[in-house]
Design a protein around this motif. Structure first.
Motif, mmCIF file in Angstrom:
data_model
loop_
_atom_site.group_PDB
_atom_site.id
_atom_site.type_symbol
_atom_site.label_atom_id
_atom_site.label_comp_id
_atom_site.label_asym_id
_atom_site.label_seq_id
_atom_site.Cartn_x
_atom_site.Cartn_y
_atom_site.Cartn_z
ATOM 1 N N GLY A 26 -10.360 17.897 48.420
ATOM 2 C CA GLY A 26 -9.265 18.573 49.210
ATOM 3 C C GLY A 26 -10.022 19.779 50.335
ATOM 4 N N ASP A 27 -11.244 20.045 50.020
ATOM 5 C CA ASP A 27 -11.812 20.998 50.836
ATOM 6 C C ASP A 27 -11.971 20.574 52.491
ATOM 7 O OD1 ASP A 27 -13.720 19.203 50.439
ATOM 8 O OD2 ASP A 27 -15.332 20.810 49.589
ATOM 9 N N SER A 28 -11.938 19.439 52.798
ATOM 10 C CA SER A 28 -11.670 18.950 54.335
ATOM 11 C C SER A 28 -10.702 18.796 54.851
ATOM 12 C CB SER A 28 -12.670 17.480 54.002
ATOM 13 O OG SER A 28 -11.897 16.558 53.279
ATOM 14 N N LEU A 29 -9.641 19.312 54.004
ATOM 15 C CA LEU A 29 -8.128 19.420 54.853
ATOM 16 C C LEU A 29 -8.074 20.264 55.977
ATOM 17 C CD1 LEU A 29 -5.793 19.085 51.720
ATOM 18 C CD2 LEU A 29 -6.510 17.412 53.073
ATOM 19 N N THR A 30 -7.401 19.889 56.933
ATOM 20 C CA THR A 30 -7.052 20.719 58.171
ATOM 21 C C THR A 30 -5.766 21.367 58.146
ATOM 22 O OG1 THR A 30 -6.806 19.039 59.699
ATOM 23 C CG2 THR A 30 -9.008 19.794 59.541
ATOM 24 N N GLY A 31 -4.844 20.337 57.554
ATOM 25 C CA GLY A 31 -3.569 20.838 57.384
ATOM 26 C C GLY A 31 -2.593 20.410 56.286
ATOM 27 N N ALA A 32 -1.391 20.857 56.092
ATOM 28 C CA ALA A 32 -0.671 20.187 55.003
ATOM 29 C C ALA A 32 0.628 20.899 55.171
ATOM 30 C CB ALA A 32 -1.258 20.663 53.551
ATOM 31 N N GLN A 33 1.573 19.805 55.372
ATOM 32 C CA GLN A 33 2.942 20.369 55.605
ATOM 33 C C GLN A 33 4.076 19.552 54.599
ATOM 34 O OE1 GLN A 33 4.025 22.615 57.785
ATOM 35 N NE2 GLN A 33 2.155 22.920 58.526
ATOM 36 N N ALA A 34 5.215 20.247 54.208
ATOM 37 C CA ALA A 34 6.233 19.754 53.392
ATOM 38 C C ALA A 34 6.941 18.616 54.210
ATOM 39 C CB ALA A 34 6.901 20.631 52.684
ATOM 40 N N GLY A 35 7.284 17.463 53.956
ATOM 41 C CA GLY A 35 8.163 16.892 54.391
ATOM 42 C C GLY A 35 9.184 15.808 53.549
ATOM 43 N N VAL A 36 9.679 15.115 54.150
ATOM 44 C CA VAL A 36 10.500 13.963 53.548
ATOM 45 C C VAL A 36 10.342 12.678 53.914
ATOM 46 C CG1 VAL A 36 12.870 13.246 52.944
ATOM 47 C CG2 VAL A 36 12.285 15.467 53.430
ATOM 48 N N LEU A 48 3.193 23.723 47.264
ATOM 49 C CA LEU A 48 1.944 22.792 47.279
ATOM 50 C C LEU A 48 1.333 22.740 48.827
ATOM 51 C CD1 LEU A 48 -0.326 21.325 45.939
ATOM 52 C CD2 LEU A 48 1.320 18.998 46.382
ATOM 53 N N ALA A 49 1.982 22.698 49.925
ATOM 54 C CA ALA A 49 1.636 22.603 51.234
ATOM 55 C C ALA A 49 0.728 24.000 51.552
ATOM 56 C CB ALA A 49 2.845 22.531 52.162
ATOM 57 N N ILE A 50 1.408 25.171 51.235
ATOM 58 C CA ILE A 50 1.031 26.267 51.210
ATOM 59 C C ILE A 50 -0.466 26.689 50.532
ATOM 60 C CG2 ILE A 50 0.948 28.841 50.660
ATOM 61 C CD1 ILE A 50 4.197 28.592 51.166
ATOM 62 N N GLN A 51 -0.513 26.079 49.341
ATOM 63 C CA GLN A 51 -1.785 26.165 48.554
ATOM 64 C C GLN A 51 -2.758 25.622 49.166
ATOM 65 O OE1 GLN A 51 -0.099 25.018 44.826
ATOM 66 N NE2 GLN A 51 0.490 26.837 44.196
ATOM 67 N N LEU A 52 -2.508 24.232 49.637
ATOM 68 C CA LEU A 52 -3.372 23.044 50.223
ATOM 69 C C LEU A 52 -4.096 24.089 51.487
ATOM 70 C CD1 LEU A 52 -2.062 19.620 49.418
ATOM 71 C CD2 LEU A 52 -3.706 20.906 48.227
ATOM 72 N N ARG A 53 -2.905 24.319 52.425
ATOM 73 C CA ARG A 53 -3.366 24.991 53.902
ATOM 74 C C ARG A 53 -4.318 26.261 53.502
ATOM 75 N NH1 ARG A 53 1.962 24.526 55.125
ATOM 76 N NH2 ARG A 53 2.194 26.692 54.943
ATOM 77 N N SER A 54 -4.035 27.057 52.568
ATOM 78 C CA SER A 54 -4.893 28.351 52.292
ATOM 79 C C SER A 54 -6.312 27.711 51.620
ATOM 80 C CB SER A 54 -4.205 29.205 51.422
ATOM 81 O OG SER A 54 -3.648 28.824 50.268
ATOM 82 N N GLY A 55 -6.523 26.679 51.101
ATOM 83 C CA GLY A 55 -7.618 26.366 50.459
ATOM 84 C C GLY A 55 -7.560 26.487 48.901
ATOM 85 N N ALA A 56 -8.395 25.754 48.188
ATOM 86 C CA ALA A 56 -8.520 25.808 46.736
ATOM 87 C C ALA A 56 -9.207 26.982 46.249
ATOM 88 C CB ALA A 56 -9.169 24.487 46.236
ATOM 89 N N LEU A 57 -8.941 27.587 45.416
ATOM 90 C CA LEU A 57 -9.410 28.569 44.624
ATOM 91 C C LEU A 57 -10.885 28.012 43.874
ATOM 92 C CD1 LEU A 57 -6.627 30.488 42.723
ATOM 93 C CD2 LEU A 57 -7.846 31.320 44.686
ATOM 94 N N GLU A 58 -11.727 28.942 44.196
ATOM 95 C CA GLU A 58 -12.926 28.284 43.568
ATOM 96 C C GLU A 58 -13.284 28.378 42.189
ATOM 97 O OE1 GLU A 58 -16.841 29.178 45.135
ATOM 98 O OE2 GLU A 58 -16.379 28.970 47.319
#
Length: 532
Positions: free
Chosen positions: A258-268, A338-348
């Motif tokens: 997931g380190d190549s993600l540029t965005g993550a948004q919660a949706g339905v 989860l979207a916030i966590q993915l947007r901010s990046g993973a903890l190493e």
């Protein structure tokens, strides 16, 4: 000469009024008057505004394990990408080292040449981060060096601090304090957040997202028994998943992180009306995901978050747009988190909460009230003493004292500093420091008058001679305050900030402003004597 030119008076009054104006939004914060979002204000610390305090700790062993896994992937990719390909087998990551057995001893030199660049620092330095050994003519063993591991832990902690900061910023909180304590600990203080549970959940998850192909050859009985085929590994399903209690065998290499993600948004999801997280890859990640989905149409892939399988759907068709959807047993809140966590990046490296405490807003208000009462009583006592002792010159000292407090508050607002309870103590100390300079000046003027000096000469000599002692004392205190700020943390820094700024403002008001007022009085009235 004692006279103050007109241009200097205008400049001094302009600067003073501007700094006082900068203090107004902070002074009237509780009145409900809206100065606008861009107005400078002093932020209140945890002990004044209330909030949450967390002490987080990382395990260096987690850094070493992840580093070893990354090295395994790099080594295997380098050997497979060689021309001709270097065949190998019997890989192992036991005892904190990675080893593999080459099929042919004749490939040893070629393999060493390919792997030597991987042994050096990835930041471009020439520091040796790995040692490469050859055992029994065919086995290559990579051993991490102590210096390399220390660098990796330090880099991981610096990265973790930035990720933690981004996650807290996503909560909409203002001015959190995030500082490193020691080698593997982080102190997090969030003013205004009295319930730390949401913060703990947000920071306690690594948010390491992976997409890996399911091992189609794995037998269900072996998977449930925890036995994986060579080149595969087993992950359990998440506790809130429909398959909780079961496990999935996936291919260890060849997936996407997931380190190549540029965005993550919660949706339905409009088809199922369930909460989902929509993610977007960068160009390189989108190409890898498109290739993975194109080459494996009809096969299952696992979506793994922090070592747990969220879901394992099929690639029904190639996914070419660089976008994907994560579905699972999400509530709207958990999907947004989860979207916030993915947007901010993973903890190493995962973080563990080892200490937590909460300061209520009521206790913060009580601290402010007690601090202000102490400063008010001290100020009134000082003002009464100065006026009774020095008369008109005591009034000038009183005016300088009040302006000093206001411009100190204005400078803190402009600098976006945080005021803590020790900071209020610094304010009280500044009251004394501001008056101390005027005491030195007035006593020096008295001495000059006793020696028979004329009024103007006595005042001029008083300011000139006293200024030396004032500068010497304040420079000494400034050095002490700077050292407190440099080596201290938390409340100590809060005290040091107010102390250092207060020293500058007290010198400005005591020497510059009062001199301007006194010169104006002497020029206008030409008194033959002064009551001091």
């Amino acid at each position: 000469m004692l006279d103050t030119p007109l241009w200097k008076k205008i400049s001094l009054w302009g600067l003073t009024i501007a700094l006082i104006a900068a203090a107004l939004p902070s002074l009237m914060m509780s009145s409900g008057f809206d100065f606008g979002d861009d107005a400078p204000t002093v932020n209140l610390g945890l002990d004044l505004a209330g909030g949450s305090h967390l002490l987080l700790e990382a395990d260096p062993d987690d850094v070493a394990a992840k580093r070893l896994e990354n090295m395994e992937e790099s080594v295997e990719a380098a050997l497979r990408g060689a021309t001709p390909e270097i065949k190998f087998g019997d890989t192992s990551r036991a005892d904190g080292r990675f080893s593999l057995l080459l099929d042919s001893a004749s490939d040893i030199d070629r393999a060493r040449g390919l792997l030597e660049p991987l042994m050096m620092g990835r930041d471009g330095s020439l520091q040796q981060e790995w040692d490469l050994e050859v055992v029994d003519t065919q086995r290559l063993v990579l051993v991490p060096t102590e210096s390399g591991l220390n660098v990796a832990v330090n880099n991981a902690m610096e990265s973790v601090i930035e990720v933690v900061r981004r996650r807290i910023d996503e909560l909409g909180t203002r001015e959190p304090t995030i500082v490193r304590q020691g080698d593997t600990r982080i102190v997090v203080q969030v003013p205004g957040l009295e319930d730390p549970q949401a913060l703990k959940e947000l920071l306690g998850k690594t948010a390491e997202l992976e997409f890996k192909l399911v091992d189609q050859q794995a037998l269900p009985s072996n998977t449930e028994a925890g036995v994986a085929n060579p080149g595969s590994q087993i992950f359990p399903y998440a506790a809130d998943s429909n398959l909780a209690g079961q496990s999935e065998a996936v291919k260890r290499l060849g997936g996407i992180r997931g380190d190549s993600l540029t965005g993550a948004q919660a949706g339905v999801d409009p088809q199922t009306n369930r909460s989902v997280v929509n993610i977007q890859f960068d160009q390189q990640g989108g190409q890898k995901f498109a290739k993975l989905s194109t080459e494996n149409v009809g096969q299952r892939f696992a979506i793994i978050l922090d070592g747990e399988v969220i879901s394992a759907p099929f690639f029904n068709e190639p996914i070419l747009g660089g976008a994907a959807q994560i579905s699972g047993s999400f509530s709207p809140d958990s999907a947004n988190q989860l979207a916030i966590q993915l947007r901010s990046g993973a903890l190493e490296v995962p973080l563990t909460v080892i200490e937590e405490r909460t300061v209520s807003a009521e206790l913060g208000e009580q601290s402010i009230r007690s601090g202000m009462i102490a400063m008010l009583i001290g100020s009134l006592a000082v003002i009464a003493l100065m006026i009774a002792t020095y008369g008109r010159f005591g009034v000038y000292a009183t005016g300088a004292l009040l302006i000093n407090v206001l411009i100190l508050l204005g400078l803190m607002a402009i600098g976006n500093f945080t005021l803590t309870l020790p900071g209020i103590a610094g304010f009280v100390l500044t009251v004394g420091a501001a008056v101390d300079a005027n005491v030195l000046i007035n006593e020096r003027i008295r001495e000059e008058r006793k020696r028979g000096r004329k009024v103007v000469t006595a005042v001029e000599n008083g300011y000139k001679e006293a200024s030396r002692a004032i500068y010497d004392a304040n420079i000494t205190n400034f050095i002490a305050g700077a050292l407190l700020f440099w080596f201290g943390s938390g409340p100590v820094r809060g005290f040091a900030v107010v102390l250092v700024i207060g020293l500058l403002t007290s010198v400005f008001t005591a020497l510059t402003l009062t001199r301007m007022w006194v010169s104006g009085y002497l020029s206008a009235n030409r008194p033959k004597d002064i009551n001091i």
